[in-house]
Design a protein around this motif. Structure first.
Motif, short mmCIF file in Angstrom:
data_model
loop_
_atom_site.label_atom_id
_atom_site.label_comp_id
_atom_site.label_asym_id
_atom_site.label_seq_id
_atom_site.Cartn_x
_atom_site.Cartn_y
_atom_site.Cartn_z
N ALA A 517 70.35 22.92 32.07
CA ALA A 517 68.99 23.23 32.49
C ALA A 517 68.19 23.88 31.37
O ALA A 517 67.04 23.50 31.10
CB ALA A 517 69.01 24.15 33.72
N LEU A 518 68.80 24.83 30.70
CA LEU A 518 68.09 25.54 29.64
C LEU A 518 67.80 24.62 28.45
O LEU A 518 66.68 24.61 27.91
CB LEU A 518 68.92 26.74 29.19
CG LEU A 518 68.98 27.91 30.20
CD1 LEU A 518 70.13 28.85 29.88
CD2 LEU A 518 67.65 28.67 30.21
N ARG A 519 68.77 23.83 28.05
CA ARG A 519 68.56 22.95 26.90
C ARG A 519 67.60 21.81 27.24
O ARG A 519 66.78 21.41 26.41
CB ARG A 519 69.90 22.42 26.40
CG ARG A 519 70.72 23.51 25.71
CD ARG A 519 72.11 23.05 25.36
NE ARG A 519 72.84 24.11 24.64
CZ ARG A 519 74.15 24.12 24.44
NH1 ARG A 519 74.91 23.14 24.93
NH2 ARG A 519 74.71 25.12 23.78
N THR A 520 67.69 21.28 28.44
CA THR A 520 66.80 20.19 28.81
C THR A 520 65.38 20.69 28.97
O THR A 520 64.42 20.01 28.57
CB THR A 520 67.29 19.52 30.11
OG1 THR A 520 68.67 19.16 29.96
CG2 THR A 520 66.47 18.27 30.42
N ALA A 521 65.21 21.87 29.56
CA ALA A 521 63.86 22.46 29.66
C ALA A 521 63.27 22.65 28.27
O ALA A 521 62.08 22.39 28.03
CB ALA A 521 63.91 23.77 30.41
N ALA A 522 64.11 23.11 27.32
CA ALA A 522 63.62 23.28 25.94
C ALA A 522 63.22 21.94 25.33
O ALA A 522 62.21 21.85 24.62
CB ALA A 522 64.71 23.95 25.10
N ASP A 523 63.99 20.89 25.61
CA ASP A 523 63.64 19.56 25.09
C ASP A 523 62.32 19.06 25.67
O ASP A 523 61.56 18.37 24.98
CB ASP A 523 64.75 18.57 25.44
CG ASP A 523 66.03 18.81 24.64
OD1 ASP A 523 65.96 19.54 23.62
OD2 ASP A 523 67.08 18.30 25.05
N PRO A 526 59.10 21.32 23.74
CA PRO A 526 59.61 21.63 22.39
C PRO A 526 58.71 22.54 21.57
O PRO A 526 59.19 23.25 20.70
CB PRO A 526 59.72 20.24 21.75
CG PRO A 526 58.71 19.41 22.47
CD PRO A 526 58.71 19.91 23.89
N ASP A 527 57.43 22.51 21.80
CA ASP A 527 56.49 23.25 20.95
C ASP A 527 55.96 24.50 21.63
O ASP A 527 54.80 24.86 21.47
CB ASP A 527 55.33 22.33 20.54
CG ASP A 527 55.82 21.11 19.79
OD1 ASP A 527 56.73 21.26 18.96
OD2 ASP A 527 55.30 20.01 20.03
N THR A 528 56.83 25.14 22.38
CA THR A 528 56.42 26.36 23.09
C THR A 528 57.34 27.50 22.69
O THR A 528 58.49 27.28 22.27
CB THR A 528 56.50 26.17 24.61
OG1 THR A 528 57.89 26.00 24.97
CG2 THR A 528 55.71 24.94 25.06
N PRO A 529 56.88 28.74 22.80
CA PRO A 529 57.77 29.89 22.52
C PRO A 529 58.99 29.93 23.42
O PRO A 529 60.02 30.51 23.06
CB PRO A 529 56.86 31.10 22.75
CG PRO A 529 55.46 30.58 22.63
CD PRO A 529 55.51 29.16 23.12
N ASP A 530 58.87 29.31 24.61
CA ASP A 530 59.99 29.34 25.55
C ASP A 530 61.20 28.59 25.01
O ASP A 530 62.35 28.95 25.31
CB ASP A 530 59.58 28.71 26.88
CG ASP A 530 58.50 29.49 27.60
OD1 ASP A 530 58.52 30.73 27.50
OD2 ASP A 530 57.63 28.86 28.23
#
Length: 751
Positions: A517-523, A526-530
């Motif tokens: 969940a964390l890695r997919t949300a980051a993908d 991609p261009d956010t501080p989160d």
């Protein structure tokens, strides 16, 4: 008029099934549906019974008002106790409520057509998967039923109905509440008659109403309350809808809408109005249903004589390739037919009994995702869109769950839902389902697969993933002695450690879900501080643990012992449907996962357990385990003559898990894909030495036709985007460069 099961040229698999007798049991009735309305058709020429269902029909039982338990204030204390070694602490993490089931799914009524018995004639009933038409014939009598995807209406056409035909709507189905408030109306119309049945739930302001327009060609129509009698007609066309509502439904307005459909289906220059209305309605339906159904086919080079058998006879030949072919076709048909407003329930879209097991609900912690597992590869985006619709409607309730139970932002999915409420209120001491934190990622994974397949990211999926990641941001507050985050409390559906209670720490499924969940949300962001923060959280989670048996442990927390004899395989989420653990990238973990699979018992022989086992075995390239699991289901008397399945052997408990999951197993043993990898024939059982799988979709955006046999393997890829992927076969790995719009043909001698 379409109603006979169709086969492609050159005598390929039959895309339908048939029986030589009417269905005596509702479980054997042939099915049709459009993801909203459903029908179970008996096909009896003298007493035809069409049971009507609808995804919205759930009986009020208090669940419509239930809310998640307000436990957030007690969470820190629970976490401290679990971390300190109190293995039973989670049993007290409750507000004291008794187990509350979600609102149970139920049938509406049956449309009953009765006529005087005639002389015996040869009989046949069938369902055509490519059209969704359920047909029956006996002498001159013919019946055709389908549920329109275009017009959301049940269409039933009867020719040569005989000298007299009585039509009525009958609510008297097994388990119907005695206090159900039932009212009928019947009025004559220029077409024939308009019938309605209103049923109000006991002690509730909610009701449902069915409306049937009866259009008669030739003959006369009179009222025979609560229905109508038709005499000397050439044909009868019935259009039916059902609505769930509060207050009273405007039956006249519903009848007017059905009359408009009747008129829209007619061909002005043809005098046989009933026939042409049927044909016009069918044509609009086929543009949607047939197009979807025909996208993918499976040919296992079965014996033509077996292919010609009625379904009930073919089911007695579990080793026949024709049975696997037909169940693959039936599974795709039923899965498509059950998906629209919602994805399939435990019973798909169908039941003939008010007493549905497990409330006929959506069981999210295993069954729903197993049933829809083939959607992306089997080119059924309609199924994923229905799955997504359910999630997005309930996302506000998922937020409530996170706040109430855990006191955090984000989203927590319930383990069970009736389709209305997404609140987590169904739990008990032995089933602490309110502690299941992996649900949001598990349910969102098919939406991610769908995005990868089509090559575009749905902003609604991106938003839901971000909410899931925010949950972990707030929930991960404790670290172990090695500095890794601890998931506490944690729950592995629906199992417990051998030496602890159900609510524990670091269940393998929860670890896999949090990481994904964390890695997919980051993908997706991609261009956010989160993104960096979410990836750092994922990197801080502990690794999986391998236990003293060499198996991937169901709980990564040291000291928690595995319980192997269980129907669920939640701890192998990292193998399937995720790719966290693979034979190619993580061979040591894959070996531990394989050991865990080998040690897993079948417990109560649930169909979903066997097929979940097969899906994981296919990912681990174990053709023998795939074949064994398939054999347990194909040879275990799990299927009714309708080719809908049961939850247990000997056709015990009507349930769609086997019927809908089987296509995914057959695809996974032949083709697997990720956004960067194609695996061909990873786990082909010896029983299927030759065959062809056509039209499947890959997650790197290419269509695929695969044929295999003694002379080798041919794969034709039709990419929609340019990409380099890794090709994996039994011979090893090599790169494959694909160019959008250019077919790529692979020929392999060794496999």
């Amino acid at each position: 008029m379409t109603g006979t099961p169709t086969a492609p040229p050159a005598g390929g698999p039959v895309h339908g099934t048939w029986e030589p007798e009417p269905a005596a049991r509702w479980e054997d009735a042939f099915l049709s549906g459009n993801g909203h309305h459903g029908t179970l058709v008996s096909g009896d020429p003298n007493d035809d019974r069409v049971i009507v269902t609808h995804h919205t029909l759930v009986r009020p039982n208090g669940g419509e008002h239930a809310r998640p338990p307000q436990l957030a204030a007690a969470l820190p204390g629970l976490q401290r106790r679990l971390l300190a070694g109190d293995t039973a602490a989670a049993e007290e993490f409750t507000d004291g409520r008794p187990l509350q089931w979600v609102q149970p799914f139920h049938p509406a009524f049956r449309i009953r057509l009765r006529r005087p018995p005639g002389d015996p004639h040869p009989y046949r009933r069938s369902v055509d998967f490519a059209t969704g038409v359920v047909a029956a014939r006996c002498g001159q009598w013919r019946s055709h039923v389908f549920v329109s995807r275009a017009d959301d209406v049940i269409v039933q056409h009867v020719t040569a109905p005989g000298p007299a035909l009585d039509v009525r709507l009958d609510h008297r189905l097994p388990g119907a509440p005695a206090a159900l408030g039932v009212g009928h109306t019947a009025v004559l119309t220029p077409e024939g008659a308009l019938l309605s049945l209103r049923a109000r739930y006991p002690g509730s302001d909610r009701a449902y109403t069915g409306v049937t327009l009866v259009a008669v060609t030739g003959g006369t129509t009179t009222l025979a309350p609560p229905g109508a009698r038709i005499e000397d007609a050439r044909s009868v066309l019935l259009l039916t809808r059902v609505r769930r509502h509060t207050g009273e439904l405007d039956v006249i307005a519903e009848g007017r809408a059905l009359r408009d459909l009747l008129a829209a289906g007619r061909t002005a220059d043809d005098p046989a109005e009933g026939q042409t209305s049927y044909d016009g309605l069918l044509e609009r339906h086929l543009a949607l249903h047939r197009t979807a159904y025909r996208r993918v086919t499976l040919d296992l080079a079965a014996d033509p004589a077996d292919r010609a058998l009625p379904g009930s006879e073919l089911l007695r030949r579990p080793d026949s390739a024709a049975l696997a072919e037909r169940l693959f076709a039936a599974g795709r048909y039923h899965l498509l037919s059950a998906s629209g407003l919602n994805p399939p329930r435990l019973t798909g879209l169908w039941t003939g009994d008010w007493d549905t097991a497990w409330s006929g609900a959506f069981t999210n912690d295993a069954n729903l995702n197993l049933q829809t597992a083939s959607a992306a590869a089997a080119a059924l985006p309609e199924v994923t869109e229905a799955h997504a619709a359910l999630i997005h409607r309930q996302l506000p309730h998922w937020r409530d769950n996170a706040r109430a139970v855990f006191g955090v932002r984000g989203a927590v999915a319930p383990a069970h839902t009736d389709g209305e409420s997404g609140h987590a209120y169904h739990f008990s001491r032995a089933y602490p389902l309110h502690l299941w934190t992996a649900g949001a990622d598990w349910l969102l994974k098919p939406l991610v697969d769908h995005d990868e397949t089509r090559g575009a990211r749905d902003p609604r999926t991106a938003a839901a993933l971000a909410e899931t990641a925010r949950f972990y941001e707030d929930f991960l507050t404790h670290r172990d002695e090695d500095g890794h985050w601890v998931l506490v409390p944690s729950y592995s559906p629906e199992n417990r450690p051998a030496n602890a209670s159900w609510g524990t720490l670091n269940a393998a499924m929860d670890l896999s879900a949090a990481r994904h969940a964390l890695r997919t949300a980051a993908d997706y962001h991609p261009d956010t501080p989160d993104a960096a923060r979410w990836r750092a959280l994922a990197d801080g989670l502990p690794p999986h643990r391998v236990n003293q048996d060499g198996a991937l442990a169901e709980w990564a927390w040291p000291g928690l012992e595995d319980s192997y004899d269980h129907r669920h395989l939640s701890h192998l989420y990292g193998v399937w449907p995720l790719e966290e653990i693979t034979p190619y990238d993580t061979p040591e973990l894959a070996a531990a996962a394989h050991r865990a699979l080998a040690l897993r018992g079948a417990e109560n022989d649930s169909a979903h357990g066997h097929l979940h086992h097969a899906l994981i075995a296919a990912r681990l390239r174990d053709a023998g385990r795939v074949a064994h699991a398939l054999g347990q289901v194909l040879g275990g008397d799990f299927f009714h003559a309708s080719l809908m399945s049961a939850h247990y052997p000997r056709r015990d408990v009507y349930n769609a898990d086997a019927a809908h999951t089987l296509p995914a197993v057959l695809i996974e043993m032949l083709v697997q894909s990720t956004p960067d990898r194609l695996v061909l024939l990873p786990a082909l059982p010896p029983a299927y030495p030759s065959g062809a799988l056509r039209g499947v979709r890959t997650r790197f955006g290419a269509g695929l036709d695969l044929t295999w046999g003694p002379d080798g393997v041919t794969a034709v890829l039709r990419p929609t985007r340019s990409h380099r992927v890794e090709l994996r076969t039994s011979s090893g790995a090599r790169p494959l460069d694909l160019v959008a719009g250019e077919d790529h043909v692979l020929r392999l001698e060794a496999w």
